[in-house]
Design a protein around this motif. Structure first.
Motif, PDB file in Angstrom:
ATOM      1  N   GLU A 144     -45.814 -47.762  24.948  1.00 23.90           N
ATOM      2  CA  GLU A 144     -45.426 -46.586  24.177  1.00 23.90           C
ATOM      3  C   GLU A 144     -44.715 -45.569  25.070  1.00 23.90           C
ATOM      4  N   TYR A 145     -45.248 -45.371  26.267  1.00 27.40           N
ATOM      5  CA  TYR A 145     -44.611 -44.478  27.228  1.00 27.40           C
ATOM      6  C   TYR A 145     -43.206 -44.977  27.568  1.00 27.40           C
ATOM      7  N   PHE A 146     -43.055 -46.283  27.743  1.00 30.08           N
ATOM      8  CA  PHE A 146     -41.739 -46.844  28.016  1.00 30.08           C
ATOM      9  C   PHE A 146     -40.774 -46.553  26.867  1.00 30.08           C
ATOM     10  N   VAL A 147     -41.259 -46.655  25.636  1.00 30.21           N
ATOM     11  CA  VAL A 147     -40.415 -46.393  24.465  1.00 30.21           C
ATOM     12  C   VAL A 147     -39.906 -44.957  24.498  1.00 30.21           C
ATOM     13  N   HIS A 148     -40.802 -44.005  24.753  1.00 28.50           N
ATOM     14  CA  HIS A 148     -40.383 -42.605  24.871  1.00 28.50           C
ATOM     15  C   HIS A 148     -39.277 -42.458  25.911  1.00 28.50           C
ATOM     16  N   ARG A 149     -39.528 -42.994  27.085  1.00 27.04           N
ATOM     17  CA  ARG A 149     -38.611 -42.793  28.206  1.00 27.04           C
ATOM     18  C   ARG A 149     -37.312 -43.583  28.050  1.00 27.04           C
ATOM     19  N   PRO A 199     -34.665 -54.326  24.821  1.00 29.89           N
ATOM     20  CA  PRO A 199     -33.927 -53.596  25.856  1.00 29.89           C
ATOM     21  C   PRO A 199     -32.648 -52.947  25.357  1.00 29.89           C
ATOM     22  N   ASP A 200     -32.290 -53.148  24.093  1.00 29.19           N
ATOM     23  CA  ASP A 200     -31.018 -52.684  23.558  1.00 29.19           C
ATOM     24  C   ASP A 200     -30.868 -51.168  23.709  1.00 29.19           C
ATOM     25  N   TYR A 201     -29.663 -50.741  23.928  1.00 33.05           N
ATOM     26  CA  TYR A 201     -29.321 -49.331  24.122  1.00 33.05           C
ATOM     27  C   TYR A 201     -29.780 -48.498  22.921  1.00 33.05           C
ATOM     28  N   LEU A 202     -30.647 -47.493  23.188  1.00 30.10           N
ATOM     29  CA  LEU A 202     -31.181 -46.582  22.176  1.00 30.10           C
ATOM     30  C   LEU A 202     -31.843 -47.295  21.000  1.00 30.10           C
ATOM     31  N   HIS A 203     -32.365 -48.489  21.256  1.00 29.48           N
ATOM     32  CA  HIS A 203     -33.002 -49.235  20.170  1.00 29.48           C
ATOM     33  C   HIS A 203     -34.141 -48.447  19.531  1.00 29.48           C
ATOM     34  N   TYR A 204     -34.881 -47.686  20.329  1.00 29.01           N
ATOM     35  CA  TYR A 204     -36.082 -47.001  19.833  1.00 29.01           C
ATOM     36  C   TYR A 204     -35.838 -45.527  19.497  1.00 29.01           C
ATOM     37  N   LEU A 205     -34.583 -45.134  19.367  1.00 28.03           N
ATOM     38  CA  LEU A 205     -34.293 -43.726  19.095  1.00 28.03           C
ATOM     39  C   LEU A 205     -35.051 -43.199  17.876  1.00 28.03           C
ATOM     40  N   ASP A 206     -35.106 -43.969  16.810  1.00 26.26           N
ATOM     41  CA  ASP A 206     -35.756 -43.491  15.581  1.00 26.26           C
ATOM     42  C   ASP A 206     -37.258 -43.298  15.750  1.00 26.26           C
ATOM     43  N   ALA A 207     -37.848 -43.929  16.754  1.00 25.37           N
ATOM     44  CA  ALA A 207     -39.295 -43.822  16.968  1.00 25.37           C
ATOM     45  C   ALA A 207     -39.675 -42.693  17.908  1.00 25.37           C
ATOM     46  N   VAL A 208     -38.705 -42.171  18.655  1.00 25.32           N
ATOM     47  CA  VAL A 208     -39.002 -41.177  19.690  1.00 25.32           C
ATOM     48  C   VAL A 208     -39.018 -39.777  19.076  1.00 25.32           C
ATOM     49  N   PRO A 209     -40.115 -39.031  19.224  1.00 23.32           N
ATOM     50  CA  PRO A 209     -40.224 -37.716  18.592  1.00 23.32           C
ATOM     51  C   PRO A 209     -39.551 -36.600  19.383  1.00 23.32           C
ATOM     52  N   ALA A 210     -39.639 -35.404  18.824  1.00 21.31           N
ATOM     53  CA  ALA A 210     -38.905 -34.241  19.320  1.00 21.31           C
ATOM     54  C   ALA A 210     -39.105 -33.929  20.799  1.00 21.31           C
ATOM     55  N   HIS A 235     -47.867 -33.449  24.125  1.00 18.30           N
ATOM     56  CA  HIS A 235     -47.763 -34.191  22.867  1.00 18.30           C
ATOM     57  C   HIS A 235     -48.392 -35.575  22.993  1.00 18.30           C
ATOM     58  N   VAL A 236     -48.015 -36.296  24.044  1.00 17.66           N
ATOM     59  CA  VAL A 236     -48.512 -37.665  24.214  1.00 17.66           C
ATOM     60  C   VAL A 236     -50.035 -37.675  24.389  1.00 17.66           C
ATOM     61  N   LEU A 237     -50.545 -36.816  25.243  1.00 19.58           N
ATOM     62  CA  LEU A 237     -51.980 -36.814  25.515  1.00 19.58           C
ATOM     63  C   LEU A 237     -52.778 -36.363  24.300  1.00 19.58           C
ATOM     64  N   GLU A 238     -52.283 -35.406  23.553  1.00 15.64           N
ATOM     65  CA  GLU A 238     -52.975 -34.984  22.335  1.00 15.64           C
ATOM     66  C   GLU A 238     -53.118 -36.157  21.369  1.00 15.64           C
ATOM     67  N   CYS A 239     -52.058 -36.942  21.225  1.00 14.02           N
ATOM     68  CA  CYS A 239     -52.111 -38.103  20.332  1.00 14.02           C
ATOM     69  C   CYS A 239     -53.054 -39.168  20.868  1.00 14.02           C
ATOM     70  N   TRP A 240     -52.947 -39.493  22.146  1.00  6.61           N
ATOM     71  CA  TRP A 240     -53.779 -40.558  22.707  1.00  6.61           C
ATOM     72  C   TRP A 240     -55.257 -40.186  22.708  1.00  6.61           C
ATOM     73  N   SER A 259     -48.313 -41.846  19.703  1.00 11.03           N
ATOM     74  CA  SER A 259     -47.509 -40.658  19.975  1.00 11.03           C
ATOM     75  C   SER A 259     -46.078 -40.824  19.493  1.00 11.03           C
ATOM     76  N   LEU A 260     -45.770 -41.962  18.887  1.00  9.12           N
ATOM     77  CA  LEU A 260     -44.435 -42.210  18.362  1.00  9.12           C
ATOM     78  C   LEU A 260     -44.336 -41.754  16.911  1.00  9.12           C
ATOM     79  N   ARG A 261     -43.122 -41.650  16.407  1.00  9.20           N
ATOM     80  CA  ARG A 261     -42.913 -41.155  15.048  1.00  9.20           C
ATOM     81  C   ARG A 261     -43.235 -42.206  13.998  1.00  9.20           C
TER      82      ARG A 261
END
Length: 343
Positions: free
Chosen positions: A132-137, A195-206, A313-318, A324-326
């Protein structure tokens, strides 16, 4: 897929009225009527995604979007209004000042091994939380060093030469397979993620969108060049110890060589970059342009502010045992060779 080819992703899923309107207008020919900005919280999903969408036109762009939108005057005016709101919020939320040495000293203060996201992952994290952290980053690391390249023609002398030296390392020292954005794509594959470029953009929150938007904002404006250098320095100064901890965590939770290698690569490289940024880029910039001190401080403080907001944000969710994703996404993939890890 040829790793040197970066296919354009589709336009993102809207997160409110403004981003919906901008996504819709980008499907039309450039020059179509552009919406106006509302007074939404600049740290909220809708304006941040809208900004990110505008900025992406300067990077890889989107599939089926007219290339002429990149410099469309009306879209640039909309972006300017959003930028002003975000800059005003950042300026209001940091203390400011012009004591660069004090800000750098704060960055160099050691942190506890139990602090932050790395502390949580080391103590009780799971393989899926690390994914999940990798997805954010991912939306950051896909353009990891790109915004800093915009500041190169805005520097002179040793400050320019030293920053280019750091960028040369970030871009793989002339080798495409060692570009740090490519190494992170390899990490994603090793973790069983796309690994695709910005594949997870829709899942990454504000909170992560805000950090990435800030990088582009600083990079695209000459008047914010010192803030970009401050941000770049803050990233490099704090990266090496953080990378060492994350390499150890990856060895435990997702021991695929690519997951570990991405962080071990940064341990040594960023320890060197820290010295270069402090002693050559910042010092030389201040010597040549003493009036940039306040901008350098602002860039460092804004980076710390947004990184702290992301961590909270991440720690509050975990801690509440939720993602912590959308949106729910597949965080495991049978193709991964990373091993079971702690689930």
């Amino acid at each position: 897929m040829n790793p040197t080819v970066v296919p354009r992703r589709a336009l993102p899923a809207p997160r409110g009225a403004l981003s919906a309107a901008v996504v819709e207008v980008l499907r039309r020919p450039a020059g179509s009527a552009v919406p106006t900005v509302s007074g939404a919280d600049p740290y909220s999903e809708d304006p941040l995604l809208t900004l990110h969408t505008c900025y992406e036109l300067h990077y890889q762009g989107f599939a089926e979007v007219d290339e002429n939108w990149e410099w469309d005057p009306d879209l640039l005016r909309l972006r300017r209004d959003l930028e002003r709101q975000l800059l005003a919020a950042l300026s209001a939320d940091v203390p400011g000042g012009d004591d660069v040495d004090a800000e750098v000293d704060r960055l160099l203060e050691p942190t506890s091994d139990t602090d932050g996201i790395a502390g949580f992952l080391a103590e009780r994290g799971t393989a899926d939380q690390l994914r999940e952290y990798f997805v954010h980053r991912s939306i950051y690391h896909h353009i990891e060093a790109d915004p800093y390249a915009w500041v190169i023609p805005r520097l002179r002398g040793q400050a320019k030469a030293a920053l280019v030296a750091v960028e040369f390392d970030e871009f793989g020292g002339g080798r495409g397979d060692r570009v740090h954005a490519r190494l992170f794509a390899d990490l994603l594959s090793g973790a069983g993620l796309r690994p695709d470029y910005l594949h997870y953009l829709d899942a990454v929150p504000a909170p992560m969108l805000a950090l990435v938007d800030m990088m582009s904002l600083f990079g695209l404006h000459r008047g914010l060049r010192a803030a970009l250098v401050g941000h770049f320095a803050a990233t490099e100064i704090t990266s090496s110890p953080a990378a060492r901890r994350l390499a150890d965590i990856a060895r435990t939770l997702l021991p695929h060589p690519a997951c570990v290698h991405f962080y071990t690569e940064h341990v040594v490289a960023d320890a060197v970059h820290e010295q270069v940024m402090r002693r050559e880029v910042i010092a030389e910039l201040l010597h040549a342009e003493p009036e940039t001190a306040a901008g350098l401080v602002f860039g460092i403080q804004a980076t710390t502010l947004l990184e702290d907001r992301f961590t909270e944000h991440v720690l509050e969710c975990w801690r509440a045992d939720r993602s912590s994703l959308r949106q729910e996404i597949a965080l495991t993939d049978p193709r991964t060779a990373a091993g079971p890890g702690r689930r």
